[in-house]
Write an enzyme that holds these catalytic residues in place. Structure first.
Site, PDB file in Angstrom:
ATOM      1  N   LEU A 151       4.741  -5.311  -3.309  1.00  0.00           N
ATOM      2  CA  LEU A 151       4.346  -4.276  -2.538  1.00  0.00           C
ATOM      3  C   LEU A 151       2.631  -4.514  -2.267  1.00  0.00           C
ATOM      4  O   LEU A 151       2.318  -4.037  -1.177  1.00  0.00           O
ATOM      5  CB  LEU A 151       4.871  -2.964  -2.920  1.00  0.00           C
ATOM      6  CG  LEU A 151       4.390  -1.865  -2.511  1.00  0.00           C
ATOM      7  CD1 LEU A 151       4.627  -1.757  -1.013  1.00  0.00           C
ATOM      8  CD2 LEU A 151       4.512  -0.535  -3.219  1.00  0.00           C
ATOM      9  N   GLN A 183       1.837  -6.744   0.482  1.00  0.00           N
ATOM     10  CA  GLN A 183       2.316  -6.206   1.794  1.00  0.00           C
ATOM     11  C   GLN A 183       1.558  -5.039   2.157  1.00  0.00           C
ATOM     12  O   GLN A 183       1.211  -4.838   3.569  1.00  0.00           O
ATOM     13  CB  GLN A 183       3.819  -5.557   1.577  1.00  0.00           C
ATOM     14  CG  GLN A 183       4.669  -6.883   1.474  1.00  0.00           C
ATOM     15  CD  GLN A 183       6.184  -6.285   1.453  1.00  0.00           C
ATOM     16  OE1 GLN A 183       6.471  -5.428   2.026  1.00  0.00           O
ATOM     17  NE2 GLN A 183       7.101  -6.971   0.381  1.00  0.00           N
ATOM     18  N   CYS A 184       1.387  -4.171   1.264  1.00  0.00           N
ATOM     19  CA  CYS A 184       0.752  -2.763   1.910  1.00  0.00           C
ATOM     20  C   CYS A 184      -0.748  -2.603   1.848  1.00  0.00           C
ATOM     21  O   CYS A 184      -1.577  -2.918   0.856  1.00  0.00           O
ATOM     22  CB  CYS A 184       1.410  -1.777   1.011  1.00  0.00           C
ATOM     23  SG  CYS A 184       1.043   0.003   1.316  1.00  0.00           S
ATOM     24  N   THR A 185      -1.309  -2.140   2.919  1.00  0.00           N
ATOM     25  CA  THR A 185      -2.745  -1.949   3.084  1.00  0.00           C
ATOM     26  C   THR A 185      -3.068  -0.762   2.737  1.00  0.00           C
ATOM     27  O   THR A 185      -4.601  -0.606   2.434  1.00  0.00           O
ATOM     28  CB  THR A 185      -3.193  -2.173   4.593  1.00  0.00           C
ATOM     29  OG1 THR A 185      -2.615  -1.410   5.425  1.00  0.00           O
ATOM     30  CG2 THR A 185      -3.069  -3.687   5.199  1.00  0.00           C
TER      31      THR A 185
END
Length: 158
Positions: free
Chosen positions: A13, A16-18
């Protein structure tokens, strides 16, 4: 268009997550600063003992908590953002650890930079020194059972 090298499918995660990544990096950085300051202020510096306690025995160990000037100095912190919780996992030293086992520390004290150069040249050196190679060898051995040597009874009474 799908590019296999830029796929986020198999990434964690935080990769993936900005939104998560910047938040988690700030939390990790703040813990790193706090741990460094606590380490520098501890009377034993880098040899500070790990803090660990079993929940059942925590009351017994309260008097034995190894504290520095700024409180406990955990060797590891695991955090869960889902419930805003941190745990401080700690275990006893693994006798075959390639980082801190007595064999590794003794070899470093005796050989100094020569020890480091050996470890940089081949990863197998540390495995051999600590006994990990022997563990791997024993793990790869297959125990072969011959069913014909065992007698099995068809009776349920036996």
């Amino acid at each position: 268009m799908n590019n296999q090298t830029t796929s986020l499918k198999d990434r964690t995660l935080d990769q993936q997550c900005t939104v998560t990544r910047p938040g988690v990096s700030n939390i990790a950085a703040s813990y790193a600063v706090e741990l460094l300051v606590a380490l520098l202020q501890h009377p034993h510096k880098e040899l500070a003992p790990a803090y660990y306690a079993n929940s059942r025995e925590q009351q017994k160990l309260e008097a034995q908590v190894p504290e520095g000037l700024l409180g406990i100095l955990p060797h590891s912190i695991r955090g869960m953002l889902c419930n805003y919780e941190n745990i401080l996992p700690a275990t006893q030293k693994f006798a075959q650890c390639i980082a801190c086992s007595e064999r590794v520390l003794d070899a470093y004290r005796k050989e100094g930079h020569a020890f480091l150069f050996k470890t940089f040249e081949t990863a197998k050196y540390l495995e051999d020194l600590t006994g990990i190679s022997e563990f791997k060898r024993l793990n790869s051995e297959i125990i072969d059972f011959d069913d014909d040597k065992f007698e099995f009874s068809d009776d349920e009474d036996d």
